[in-house]
Design an enzyme around this catalytic site. Structure first.
Site, PDB file in Angstrom:
ATOM      1  N   SER A 220       0.647  -1.090  -0.016  1.00  0.00           N
ATOM      2  CA  SER A 220      -0.087  -0.105   0.024  1.00  0.00           C
ATOM      3  C   SER A 220       0.798   1.226   0.092  1.00  0.00           C
ATOM      4  O   SER A 220       2.104   1.126   0.483  1.00  0.00           O
ATOM      5  CB  SER A 220      -0.872  -0.075   1.323  1.00  0.00           C
ATOM      6  OG  SER A 220       0.058   0.413   2.362  1.00  0.00           O
ATOM      7  N   ASP A 221       0.207   2.290  -0.523  1.00  0.00           N
ATOM      8  CA  ASP A 221       0.931   3.610  -0.184  1.00  0.00           C
ATOM      9  C   ASP A 221       0.822   3.665   1.380  1.00  0.00           C
ATOM     10  O   ASP A 221      -0.018   3.265   1.906  1.00  0.00           O
ATOM     11  CB  ASP A 221       0.364   4.797  -1.129  1.00  0.00           C
ATOM     12  CG  ASP A 221       1.247   5.781  -1.273  1.00  0.00           C
ATOM     13  OD1 ASP A 221       2.207   6.101  -0.440  1.00  0.00           O
ATOM     14  OD2 ASP A 221       0.971   6.638  -2.154  1.00  0.00           O
ATOM     15  N   TRP A 222       1.455   4.656   1.661  1.00  0.00           N
ATOM     16  CA  TRP A 222       1.902   4.545   3.221  1.00  0.00           C
ATOM     17  C   TRP A 222       0.461   5.447   3.890  1.00  0.00           C
ATOM     18  O   TRP A 222       0.257   6.345   3.594  1.00  0.00           O
ATOM     19  CB  TRP A 222       3.007   5.522   3.511  1.00  0.00           C
ATOM     20  CG  TRP A 222       4.125   4.783   3.853  1.00  0.00           C
ATOM     21  CD1 TRP A 222       4.995   4.985   4.927  1.00  0.00           C
ATOM     22  CD2 TRP A 222       4.848   3.618   3.151  1.00  0.00           C
ATOM     23  NE1 TRP A 222       6.247   3.820   4.850  1.00  0.00           N
ATOM     24  CE2 TRP A 222       5.938   3.198   3.785  1.00  0.00           C
ATOM     25  CE3 TRP A 222       4.392   3.036   1.904  1.00  0.00           C
ATOM     26  CZ2 TRP A 222       6.754   2.154   3.243  1.00  0.00           C
ATOM     27  CZ3 TRP A 222       5.306   1.927   1.378  1.00  0.00           C
ATOM     28  CH2 TRP A 222       6.476   1.651   2.038  1.00  0.00           C
ATOM     29  N   ALA A 224      -2.489   3.971   3.151  1.00  0.00           N
ATOM     30  CA  ALA A 224      -3.663   3.897   2.068  1.00  0.00           C
ATOM     31  C   ALA A 224      -4.554   2.821   2.634  1.00  0.00           C
ATOM     32  O   ALA A 224      -5.731   2.620   2.007  1.00  0.00           O
ATOM     33  CB  ALA A 224      -3.237   3.562   0.838  1.00  0.00           C
TER      34      ALA A 224
END
Length: 861
Positions: A220-222, A224
């Site tokens: 995941s994006d941080w 997300a």
């Protein structure tokens, strides 16, 4: 059962969930029972910072992604990938969070410096080459941000509405190219696409893992991942950061309740272990240490800076300059001495030793010509963070600053010497601290100064003991890039006089007491955004060395004896959820605007050549916020026009990550785009200006004075109503052309396109080779990027189908083979389809300059 299955079987449910949840901000969890080491991640793509933000541990700063795409050179992209991997290994990093494969849907996109181009084919080919380079060294690349994360406004929550054909043909295409290239990690974006947020989106399963066969990890994006069950049931594999996460214990409970099948967790763990095998985290052999960056690395960066520079205009063949004919050169503009070498945000690093345009030209012309600098204009914004050139540590006298961590009672629990007043992550036991204190001495601090502090929570800034800023800044965003990297600034102006103070703890009263900035103004996002101008405070300067050192518990004999300065002390109270970033900044107040402009004009008038370096600021172009205008900030346009009016040999260098408006372009002799060129940018620019290297770049995105598409969602929804017609494909539908088309770039020679050979009949679903003959008609050797576009009869659309580079000596003919992939002839209609019939093939130098034209027929049988 394979080896990975056997390892998964050894783990209980708690251990499995622990592995797929980040252990720290930047590391995955270890599992000694199966020999698994933690894997470290780091932001990219213009350098590898490592796990922490510390200016004492520098990194090579690479040219921005837009610069790399402007080379149209996959071999250079692979070399940059190899360099990134070497930097990663030097810093103990297993996974580089690069490349960014989102597209330049609109020139207003604030983070486009981190993306390659507006075209899916060019983006896919450059990105694939970067991936190959990174992974050739045993370091994982990460294709991000999957998918339609093409703007910054409301990027955490917007829902991108993209019809299926456009999604497949345009926005998914670079990610498909990355998977075909063997990428090991894909990052899911913050935004949603056609409803579900990407960490829960069906697109993770199809086409990513199913049709394309991606066997790596979806990280995941941080921050997300915002749900437990929905994201875990989706094809999301790793939730970062940790250890706090919607997964963890909640996911264990969900599995035991039957809401998430344990087989789904097993697949995530298996993928994680496969990644660990690839990067050596499941190997018993220690990785060999990497040497520090070498002169060869810097030479490569210099070469790429030159190769990415785009020559847009060269009236009268002014460029290249002959250094033998130069006696005096004026280098003008605030970016000449203080350029933006990188885009910043999560892509920023602390560079080793950046070379400015002014430095590069002075070095190149040393002993030949005088080089005079005049900023010309001052760009609005807070002052620059203090550093070793502007401040001293009050305790030791060393160039730099003193940082202390204080407990709730104000007692010191940690102190360290730092090199910058910008601290995204202060060192020491930060979790035990209640307050971060930054203090510095300013030498020669008489006169008017702008001082600033940045951070969330309460900011208390004193100058020689007198409070000049005292404000509590509430957090207004959950965007991690803003919270942790770009807290809002509070700025005030003070006036200093050279009078000694009797005691730093009891300063003289100021002539005009300062008041805190207006708390109702609200913070403004951006690393140097939102300065609040306070009243001018008259303060006395000249703290003696012994008083300052003893005040901080130091010894004046360590380097401050006989030295006087002005002491700045910033205390920032740490608040939950407010990040750790804080900034102490100061600079002399800018000179009178009219005088600065006049000085620049006079310098230009007295020189044979004027090089004006203009560009964007961090407020105008950066992560977390889209651009409101394509106009250059401040009075830079007026500066260019004023210089051009007195010197016909005016060269403008644009220092930006993406397009800017250039209303003066017909007034100047030459225009170069230098992008964010990395730390060797100044030397690369000097090489181009003086003809040591050709400006090899071609525009990876169309430059115009206005945007055709918006980046602003309505009611949380951003509709991609233009379909596939972004960039040059959109401009082909407009009556007025853009300023410079996609693919444009002049170089230092000229080319004639003489012949195009295409097969008369081709079979669908197979690649096609076309041959183009060109001739170098100019006086110098050169490199040309031959571009081939396809279109259908009676259709105004046109799309890039292939490109290849060719080199030739003056007068020499050369033939280049351009391979057009089968996908270039296909469209999406629930599946990939190839329409039979005539296809027009055009070849040339840009999306609009296509002198060669031929037809081929696509038919079965």
């Amino acid at each position: 059962m394979d080896d990975l299955d056997r390892l998964v079987d050894k783990l209980d449910l708690e251990a499995k969930v622990r592995l797929v949840t980040g252990a720290t901000v930047w590391r995955t969890a270890a599992e000694p029972a199966i020999g698994l080491e933690p894997m470290a991640t780091s932001d990219g793509p213009a350098g590898v910072r490592g796990e922490g933000w510390d200016e004492r541990r520098t990194s090579l700063s690479l040219p921005s992604a837009t610069a790399l795409a402007a080379t149209w050179d996959e071999s250079l992209a692979r070399s940059m990938g190899e360099l990134l991997a070497d930097e990663a290994r030097r810093k103990g990093v297993h996974v580089v969070l690069a490349p960014t494969l989102n597209l330049h849907r609109s020139p207003l996109g604030g983070r486009h410096f981190e993306c390659y181009s507006e075209d899916p084919l060019l983006t896919g080919r450059i990105g694939a080459a970067m991936i190959a380079g990174i992974q050739s060294r045993g370091v994982a690349a990460t294709a991000k941000h999957y998918v339609a994360n093409d703007s910054e406004t409301d990027r955490l929550t917007l829902d991108a509405r993209v019809e299926e054909r456009t999604l497949r043909e345009v926005y998914l295409a670079p990610f498909e190219a990355a998977v075909r290239a063997g990428v090991w990690v894909v990052m899911s974006a913050y935004n949603g696409v056609n409803g579900p947020t990407m960490s829960e989106n069906p697109l993770l399963a199809e086409p990513l893992k199913g049709e394309w066969g991606f066997d790596g990890v979806v990280v995941s994006d941080w921050g997300a991942v915002r749900s437990t069950v929905a994201s875990a049931r989706a094809a999301q594999d790793l939730a970062m950061p940790g250890p706090e996460s919607p997964w963890g214990a909640a996911l264990v409970a969900a599995v035991r309740a039957g809401e998430v099948p344990e087989s789904a967790i097993d697949d995530k763990v298996r993928r994680l272990l496969r990644l660990a095998t690839r990067v050596g985290a499941l190997s018993t052999a220690p990785a060999s240490p990497m040497a520090a960056a070498s002169s060869r690395d810097r030479a490569l960066l210099r070469r790429v800076a030159a190769a990415s520079t785009v020559l847009l205009r060269n009236k009268g063949a002014l460029l290249p300059l002959d250094p033998h004919n130069l006696a005096r050169v004026a280098v003008i503009g605030p970016h000449a001495a203080h350029p933006r070498i990188q885009g910043g945000g999560s892509a920023g690093v602390y560079p080793e030793s950046p070379v400015t345009p002014l430095d590069g030209l002075r070095t190149a012309l040393y002993g030949r010509a005088e080089v005079h600098h005049a900023p010309g204009v001052h760009l609005d914004g807070p002052p620059a963070p203090l550093d070793t050139t502007t401040a001293r540590n009050p305790r030791t006298g060393e160039p730099g600053l003193l940082v202390r961590l204080l407990d709730a009672a104000g007692a010191e629990i940690h102190a360290e010497h730092r090199l910058s007043g910008r601290l995204p992550e202060p060192g020491g036991p930060i979790d035990e601290a209640a307050t971060v204190e930054i203090s510095a001495l300013l030498p020669d601090a008489e006169g008017s100064w702008d001082v600033a502090a940045a951070g969330w929570g309460r900011l208390h800034l004193t100058v020689n003991g007198r409070t000049v800023i005292d404000e509590t800044v509430p957090r207004h965003t959950d965007d991690p890039a803003t919270v942790h990297l770009a807290p809002p600034y509070r700025t005030t102006r003070i006036t200093l006089s050279p009078t000694d103070l009797a005691d730093p703890a009891h300063p003289a009263e100021p002539a005009h007491p300062a008041e805190p900035a207006d708390p109702t103004a609200g913070p403004t996002a951006g690393p140097t955004a939102g300065p609040t101008a306070g009243p001018t405070a008259g303060l006395t300067a000249g703290l003696t060395a012994d008083r300052v050192a003893r005040h901080h518990g130091g010894d004046p004999a360590t380097g401050l004896a006989g030295w006087r300065g002005v002491e700045l002390v910033l205390r920032r109270e740490l608040v939950p959820g407010g990040g750790r970033a804080c900034v102490l900044a100061a600079a002399p107040a800018p000179l009178d605007a009219a005088a600065a402009m006049a000085a620049a004009v006079e310098a230009a008038r007295a020189s044979e050549v004027a090089v004006v370096v203009v560009g964007t600021t961090e407020q105008a172009e950066g992560e977390g916020v889209d651009r409101e205008t394509l106009a250059l900030p401040g009075a830079q346009d007026a500066l260019v026009s004023a210089v051009a009016a007195v010197n016909p040999a005016t060269i403008v260098v644009v220092n930006s990550g993406g397009p800017v408006a250039m209303p003066w372009r017909e007034e100047v002799a030459a225009v170069l785009v230098g992008w964010f060129p990395g730390e060797e940018g100044g030397n690369g620019l000097a090489d181009v200006l003086l003809g040591r290297a050709e400006p090899g770049g071609r525009l990876p995105t169309t430059w115009a004075d206005r945007a055709l598409t918006s980046t602003t969602p309505r009611d949380g929804v951003l509709v991609y109503a233009e379909g596939p017609h972004i960039g040059y494909r959109g401009w082909l539908r407009e009556q007025e052309p853009p300023v410079y088309w996609f693919g444009h770039g002049l170089g230092y020679t000229s080319w004639a396109y003489e012949e195009l050979w295409v097969p008369e009949r081709v079979v669908p679903d197979r690649p096609v080779r076309v041959h183009v003959r060109v001739r170098n008609t100019g006086p110098r050797p050169g490199r040309e990027v031959v571009q081939v576009y396809l279109s259908r009869p009676h259709d105004g659309d046109r799309w890039l189908a292939g490109f290849a580079a060719v080199t030739a000596e003056p007068g020499e003919r050369a033939e280049v083979v351009v391979e057009l992939p089968a996908r270039a002839f296909q469209h999406w209609a629930g599946a990939w389809c190839t329409a039979e019939g005539e296809v027009r093939v055009r070849a040339g130098r840009s999306a609009a300059d296509l002198p060669l034209d031929a037809a081929m027929t696509v038919a079965y049988g």
